[in-house]
Design a protein around this motif. Structure first.
Motif, PDB file in Angstrom:
ATOM      1  N   HIS A 117       4.017  31.758 105.075  1.00 54.15           N
ATOM      2  CA  HIS A 117       5.422  32.058 105.327  1.00 54.15           C
ATOM      3  C   HIS A 117       5.661  33.539 105.626  1.00 54.15           C
ATOM      4  O   HIS A 117       6.416  33.887 106.541  1.00 54.15           O
ATOM      5  CB  HIS A 117       6.271  31.643 104.127  1.00 54.15           C
ATOM      6  CG  HIS A 117       7.741  31.801 104.348  1.00 54.15           C
ATOM      7  ND1 HIS A 117       8.491  30.878 105.042  1.00 54.15           N
ATOM      8  CD2 HIS A 117       8.603  32.793 103.989  1.00 54.15           C
ATOM      9  CE1 HIS A 117       9.749  31.282 105.092  1.00 54.15           C
ATOM     10  NE2 HIS A 117       9.847  32.440 104.465  1.00 54.15           N
ATOM     11  N   PHE A 118       5.040  34.424 104.845  1.00 55.81           N
ATOM     12  CA  PHE A 118       5.319  35.854 104.953  1.00 55.81           C
ATOM     13  C   PHE A 118       4.286  36.614 105.783  1.00 55.81           C
ATOM     14  O   PHE A 118       4.531  37.764 106.148  1.00 55.81           O
ATOM     15  CB  PHE A 118       5.384  36.483 103.563  1.00 55.81           C
ATOM     16  CG  PHE A 118       6.602  36.120 102.771  1.00 55.81           C
ATOM     17  CD1 PHE A 118       7.811  36.759 103.002  1.00 55.81           C
ATOM     18  CD2 PHE A 118       6.551  35.141 101.798  1.00 55.81           C
ATOM     19  CE1 PHE A 118       8.951  36.431 102.274  1.00 55.81           C
ATOM     20  CE2 PHE A 118       7.677  34.804 101.061  1.00 55.81           C
ATOM     21  CZ  PHE A 118       8.880  35.443 101.306  1.00 55.81           C
ATOM     22  N   GLY A 119       3.131  36.014 106.056  1.00 52.57           N
ATOM     23  CA  GLY A 119       2.065  36.751 106.716  1.00 52.57           C
ATOM     24  C   GLY A 119       1.245  37.533 105.709  1.00 52.57           C
ATOM     25  O   GLY A 119       1.589  37.641 104.531  1.00 52.57           O
ATOM     26  N   HIS A 120       0.144  38.102 106.161  1.00 50.24           N
ATOM     27  CA  HIS A 120      -0.826  38.721 105.255  1.00 50.24           C
ATOM     28  C   HIS A 120      -0.533  40.181 104.931  1.00 50.24           C
ATOM     29  O   HIS A 120      -1.329  40.825 104.239  1.00 50.24           O
ATOM     30  CB  HIS A 120      -2.234  38.596 105.860  1.00 50.24           C
ATOM     31  CG  HIS A 120      -2.789  37.202 105.784  1.00 50.24           C
ATOM     32  ND1 HIS A 120      -2.302  36.172 106.559  1.00 50.24           N
ATOM     33  CD2 HIS A 120      -3.781  36.668 105.013  1.00 50.24           C
ATOM     34  CE1 HIS A 120      -2.971  35.065 106.277  1.00 50.24           C
ATOM     35  NE2 HIS A 120      -3.855  35.333 105.347  1.00 50.24           N
ATOM     36  N   SER A 121       0.603  40.711 105.387  1.00 51.58           N
ATOM     37  CA  SER A 121       0.913  42.107 105.090  1.00 51.58           C
ATOM     38  C   SER A 121       1.874  42.266 103.917  1.00 51.58           C
ATOM     39  O   SER A 121       2.316  43.378 103.631  1.00 51.58           O
ATOM     40  CB  SER A 121       1.489  42.803 106.331  1.00 51.58           C
ATOM     41  OG  SER A 121       0.506  42.894 107.343  1.00 51.58           O
ATOM     42  N   VAL A 122       2.206  41.157 103.236  1.00 54.27           N
ATOM     43  CA  VAL A 122       3.017  41.273 102.024  1.00 54.27           C
ATOM     44  C   VAL A 122       2.094  41.537 100.834  1.00 54.27           C
ATOM     45  O   VAL A 122       0.878  41.313 100.899  1.00 54.27           O
ATOM     46  CB  VAL A 122       3.839  39.994 101.760  1.00 54.27           C
ATOM     47  CG1 VAL A 122       4.850  39.789 102.852  1.00 54.27           C
ATOM     48  CG2 VAL A 122       2.942  38.788 101.596  1.00 54.27           C
TER      49      VAL A 122
END
Length: 369
Positions: A117-122
């Motif tokens: 949902h948020f991508g891997h940069s959270v």
């Protein structure tokens, strides 16, 4: 080198030169997009001060839908959208890094849903209970949390429903995740060499048919999570395997010896993203509410009739005894539409005018990926 090989190399060089140019263009445009994200952050900080909201679920859903709508291939729509999801994740991290909590341990499907949902940069971190997820979000310790709400095979997760009645958080989004289970090992060896298979009890149950057919005599050991199963295999000196998903394989550097061994390959789990903000309309939305009522004949008909009269589609209805409450029954409803729409506002007003207690959990974009 033969003439044919030389002709092939010349033809390949032309295409490779084009690829190099495209790569340069992509890199330039990525950095241009990142600079635009930084400008957005500066504008929000200048005008909104301490109340600036950097993550806009409705905006991201609209962007991803447009990406898929205008895609002309040959890349599939979903793959292009996933690439843009990661681009937006990186750019959002330049504006404001997000802290997201999920029910641990690491390498679970809930973490996989959070990253989807948020991508891997959270900045993802695990907590030891669903209650801790709600508490961290409500207190502001985390920006968002990801919690499971229903599974296609096992139905609604009642503990999550109970927590919505106790905590003041809002639903900001939803994630649908296919729960594929793999047989994982440190190195590829034959199944005949296996001595033990570790997995969470749910995973063992979900993969029972495959295990009975291919590993009938191999010891099966139930552990606290698939992540724990993967850790044991990583640390094992014997010939052991684990059952787990892609994220467990990546985190513990295990090989997928056999993919998709679950009995129901279409088994999907739905997760909710919880936060503290009100999400605007995206054009394709859902709304979730909790209704607490006194049990009496015909009560369900009374609750559902306002939706029928306004032709609003219900996507989920769940009922259970209301825990620690003066009310008898608790109903969880998902339906299409946003709370800012006139028809939805009319439904909510009619429900509140009756002998019920209504809690609006949130309106949010339908899952895109």
């Amino acid at each position: 080198m033969s003439d044919q090989q030389q002709n092939q190399e010349r033809a390949l060089k032309v295409v490779r030169d084009r690829i190099d140019q495209v790569d340069r263009d992509i890199q330039r445009l990525l950095n241009e997009r990142a600079r635009c994200a930084q400008e957005v952050a500066e504008i929000k900080s200048r005008f909104d001060s301490q109340d600036a909201i950097f993550y806009r679920p409705e905006r991201e859903a609209q962007v991803l839908r447009r990406v898929m709508a205008r895609n002309e291939g040959p890349l599939p729509d979903q793959e292009v959208a996933r690439l843009f999801r990661e681009i937006m994740s990186v750019c959002l991290a330049l504006e404001q890094p997000l802290d997201v909590v999920f029910l641990g341990p690491e390498a679970t499907f809930t973490q996989q849903a959070a990253l989807k949902h948020f991508g891997h940069s959270v900045r993802c971190s695990s907590v030891d209970s669903l209650e801790a997820v709600f508490r961290d979000v409500e207190s502001g310790h985390a920006n968002y949390g990801v919690v499971p709400i229903e599974n296609a095979a096992d139905g609604m997760i009642s503990h999550t429903l109970d927590l919505f009645s106790r905590f003041n958080v809002s639903i900001c989004g939803e994630v649908e995740l296919r729960t594929h289970q793999h047989l994982l090992m440190s190195s590829a060896v034959s199944l005949e060499q296996l001595e033990v298979i570790y997995a969470h009890p749910f995973a063992l149950n979900q993969c029972r048919t495959w295990l009975d057919a291919h590993c009938p005599d191999i010891e099966r050991v139930a552990v606290s999570s698939n992540a724990e199963a993967a850790r044991r295999v990583k640390d094992s000196s014997g010939v052991a395997a684990a059952i787990g998903g892609d994220i467990a394989a990546d985190l513990f550097e295990l090989e997928v010896v056999q993919a998709n061994i679950e009995d129901q390959p279409d088994n999907t789990t739905r997760y909710l993203v919880i936060g503290r903000q009100v999400v605007g309309p995206s054009g394709q939305d859902k709304t979730s509410i909790l209704l607490m009522v006194h049990d009496r004949p015909g009560v369900l008909y009374e609750l559902l009739d306002p939706f029928r009269k306004r032709n609003i589609s219900l996507t989920r209805v769940e009922s259970r005894a209301a825990p620690q409450s003066d009310w008898d029954m608790l109903f969880y409803l998902d339906f299409e539409g946003h709370s800012e729409e006139a028809a939805v506002q009319q439904v909510l007003a009619e429900l509140e005018s009756g002998s019920v207690e209504l809690k609006l959990l949130g309106s949010y974009p339908k899952a895109v990926l």
